[in-house]
Scaffold this motif. Structure first.
Motif, PDB file in Angstrom:
ATOM      1  N   VAL A 249       0.849  -1.194   0.000  1.00 54.04           N
ATOM      2  CA  VAL A 249       0.000   0.000   0.000  1.00 54.04           C
ATOM      3  C   VAL A 249       0.879   1.236   0.000  1.00 54.04           C
ATOM      4  O   VAL A 249       1.505   1.589   1.004  1.00 54.04           O
ATOM      5  CB  VAL A 249      -0.976   0.017   1.193  1.00 54.04           C
ATOM      6  N   GLU A 278       0.106  -4.436   3.074  1.00 51.31           N
ATOM      7  CA  GLU A 278       1.145  -3.826   3.912  1.00 51.31           C
ATOM      8  C   GLU A 278       1.478  -2.415   3.466  1.00 51.31           C
ATOM      9  O   GLU A 278       1.893  -2.193   2.328  1.00 51.31           O
ATOM     10  CB  GLU A 278       2.397  -4.728   3.855  1.00 51.31           C
ATOM     11  N   GLY A 279       1.265  -1.477   4.367  1.00 50.86           N
ATOM     12  CA  GLY A 279       1.659  -0.106   4.101  1.00 50.86           C
ATOM     13  C   GLY A 279       3.164   0.049   4.289  1.00 50.86           C
ATOM     14  O   GLY A 279       3.763  -0.630   5.109  1.00 50.86           O
ATOM     15  N   PHE A 280       3.747   0.945   3.506  1.00 51.40           N
ATOM     16  CA  PHE A 280       5.183   1.145   3.658  1.00 51.40           C
ATOM     17  C   PHE A 280       5.515   2.611   3.444  1.00 51.40           C
ATOM     18  O   PHE A 280       4.757   3.354   2.824  1.00 51.40           O
ATOM     19  CB  PHE A 280       5.977   0.253   2.684  1.00 51.40           C
ATOM     20  N   GLY A 281       6.622   3.021   3.996  1.00 51.90           N
ATOM     21  CA  GLY A 281       7.106   4.389   3.822  1.00 51.90           C
ATOM     22  C   GLY A 281       8.482   4.329   3.194  1.00 51.90           C
ATOM     23  O   GLY A 281       9.377   3.650   3.702  1.00 51.90           O
TER      24      GLY A 281
ATOM     25  N   HIS B 244       4.293   0.335  12.437  1.00 48.09           N
ATOM     26  CA  HIS B 244       4.719  -1.059  12.259  1.00 48.09           C
ATOM     27  C   HIS B 244       3.834  -2.053  13.004  1.00 48.09           C
ATOM     28  O   HIS B 244       4.284  -3.153  13.354  1.00 48.09           O
ATOM     29  CB  HIS B 244       6.184  -1.261  12.637  1.00 48.09           C
ATOM     30  N   ILE B 270      -3.151   2.346   7.213  1.00 43.78           N
ATOM     31  CA  ILE B 270      -2.186   1.299   6.863  1.00 43.78           C
ATOM     32  C   ILE B 270      -0.927   1.932   6.280  1.00 43.78           C
ATOM     33  O   ILE B 270       0.187   1.447   6.490  1.00 43.78           O
ATOM     34  CB  ILE B 270      -2.837   0.303   5.876  1.00 43.78           C
ATOM     35  N   ILE B 271      -1.107   3.031   5.550  1.00 43.58           N
ATOM     36  CA  ILE B 271       0.055   3.751   5.003  1.00 43.58           C
ATOM     37  C   ILE B 271       0.724   4.584   6.101  1.00 43.58           C
ATOM     38  O   ILE B 271       1.931   4.497   6.308  1.00 43.58           O
ATOM     39  CB  ILE B 271      -0.359   4.698   3.864  1.00 43.58           C
ATOM     40  N   ARG B 274       2.378   2.344   8.459  1.00 38.72           N
ATOM     41  CA  ARG B 274       3.104   1.189   7.887  1.00 38.72           C
ATOM     42  C   ARG B 274       2.661  -0.110   8.568  1.00 38.72           C
ATOM     43  O   ARG B 274       3.464  -0.828   9.178  1.00 38.72           O
ATOM     44  CB  ARG B 274       4.621   1.375   7.997  1.00 38.72           C
ATOM     45  N   ILE B 275       1.361  -0.365   8.479  1.00 36.69           N
ATOM     46  CA  ILE B 275       0.754  -1.529   9.129  1.00 36.69           C
ATOM     47  C   ILE B 275       0.776  -2.726   8.179  1.00 36.69           C
ATOM     48  O   ILE B 275       0.579  -2.573   6.981  1.00 36.69           O
ATOM     49  CB  ILE B 275      -0.703  -1.201   9.535  1.00 36.69           C
TER      50      ILE B 275
END
Lengths: 341, 341
Positions: A249, A278-281, B244, B270-271, B274-275
């Protein structure tokens, strides 16, 4: 003391709903082109500014996102490519080219932390706002580190002609995946198929039934959905994921301007298909930046990857350029040229 | 040929909305208590049947879940504890105790594949429908393999007094986590705090603002949300996750009976945080079953874990027991006793 004009783009007030050009004002300020005594900061001449969807999140007052906010009455902050006018920091010197967080103005005084020095200048400098900067790293980390694609897998990308999407699709094709993208105009769909090498592409605005559209392009389902838009697209995707599918995501641009986001109703498919969402940065993956450059620079130099920018000339045109992101006016990465050096 | 009565629980028709007792009918059939010539199957005497929320998903006709469906006019199928009456399979012999997929009837002829032989009988046999069976493995795999808890982390469990939830909370406490559970009655909340050792617990039906409730119990946010219910609880949890955070998605019982599921509006978190949200199926973790038994049997024998069952006596009472799951009538793991051996 050398006082010069410093044109700035000021956020007028917090924004609700769709941002408008009038949410920003252009002012002529002045700046002293000498670093303050004892400063360890950088005085920058800004060359290119990056228009990114996440900026909309920072324009909301009561942000529940927890990722900070812009300050009304001050210039916007964002990523850009700049030239060092004067440096108070040992890692940088006059005339160094760098990319990182700067402000929407001609000259900026900013901390040196988190800046990247530009070593390779045989490619357009503006690329460091895109394919060689944050959006490039976002595509790389999101696809490879979060999505973990395997040859032969089916990949769907939304906002597929945007700064990130155009690269995700090409990286997935290089991995040997079947790749389909969605975008919002015929011109962008043509780009996806004819320039970025997507196997298929469709205009989501012309599909009354997104579920049916996805079933058409993915009769066996989707292994990886690179999520840029959220909302109805995500809901239709959930119905079409394969077992053990992954959803990195990256963004949900369709939702940022809504006071009440659209409801996602098909989340139970996360159980049925054992999906990982999965969200990410991107900022958590910058330790891979050198490795990323080693991967992408040869692709650019050998013409094995295409990259499309949408260039707005001058700070005067930057509010329109930024606002245009949210109605899909941009074709490819939206960049603002402050000055051609 | 020994013909005996075989009482059965028949699914009358596919179900829409909340299941009712009248969706099932009890019939007296007969069965030949000799294995058919040349069969490699097992003829079982069923002792205990497991009432599980996933059965509701299998009662829907046009299931989009892709995980099969029950057959109207036939007995329900599900997990149970049985005694082998006659075996056509070399791995099993008469009088072996086993658990696995059987049917809702007194005697069943079933394939031997996927059955687990019961080796430890110093604990109640019914436990193999719960703490020593699928729900126990679900709690173990979902928490440890998907949730990956670390000492000191904050864990929230919904449907926390259910077959899975009561174990998740205790496993998390054994790991050194701070654990809060939600349930739907005062009796269950008391169980959570006084029997299962949850640090805190609340009745979600008495909270008009679930977001506020979660902020009260998790002022610093949630690291792991063990998802059993979906809907409004999930939406409020998303606002309260830590960076996280992980959401092992085990079930969404609040949604199974709705023709139109509730919309989840806070997925953009979620973003921001970062889930990782990940659905899992316990059947993909059965290779860990021996390791799991080595972990959980000593806890049971030494009284270091509590386990509560809700026992319904007789197949006649099984429709009510199953239907009761969806209004939270059960307190702890819902079991049906077919016969006490």
């Amino acid at each position: 003391m050398t006082q010069v004009r410093n044109k700035q783009v000021i956020l007028r007030d917090y924004v609700s709903g769709f941002p408008k050009e009038s949410d920003m004002i252009i002012v002529d300020s002045t700046i002293n082109l000498n670093l303050p005594q004892g400063s360890n900061e950088l005085l920058l001449k800004n060359l290119y500014l990056s228009c990114d969807p996440y900026l909309r999140i920072l324009m909301t007052k009561d942000t529940t996102s927890g990722i900070g906010a812009l300050t009304p009455g001050s210039p916007l902050t964002g990523l850009g490519v700049s030239k060092v006018v004067e440096s108070g920091h040992p890692d940088y010197k006059k005339d160094d080219l760098i990319w990182g967080m700067t402000k929407w103005e001609e000259y900026s005084l900013v901390p040196a932390t988190g800046m990247f020095k530009i070593e390779h200048t045989d490619v357009p400098l503006s690329y460091y706002t895109g394919i060689l900067g944050m959006p490039g790293m976002t595509a790389y980390a999101g696809l490879f580190e979060v999505g973990t694609p395997k040859k032969g897998e089916n990949v769907f990308v939304s906002a597929a002609s945007g700064a990130v999407g155009q690269l995700v699709g090409q990286f997935a094709k290089l991995t040997g995946c079947y790749v389909v993208g969605s975008a919002g105009t015929k011109e962008k769909v043509d780009l996806l198929k004819n320039k970025f090498g997507y196997d298929e592409a469709f205009n989501y605005k012309e599909e009354h039934d997104l579920n049916a559209a996805l079933k058409r392009y993915f009769p066996e389902g989707i292994d990886i959905y690179f999520e840029n838009v959220g909302g109805k697209t995500l809901d239709a995707v959930l119905l079409n994921m394969k077992v053990h599918g992954r959803i990195p995501v990256c963004g949900m641009i369709s939702q940022y301007n809504l006071t009440q986001p659209e409801g996602i109703t098909n989340l139970a498919h996360i159980i049925y298909k054992r999906i990982r969402m999965e969200g990410f940065g991107v900022f958590e993956y910058y330790h891979l930046y050198t490795k990323f450059l080693e991967f992408v620079l040869p692709l650019i130099r050998e013409g094995k990857i295409a990259y499309v920018e949408d260039i707005a000339e001058g700070l005067e045109n930057s509010p329109a350029a930024l606002v245009g992101l949210f109605s899909g006016q941009n074709v490819g990465k939206q960049v603002v040229v402050v000055t051609h050096e």
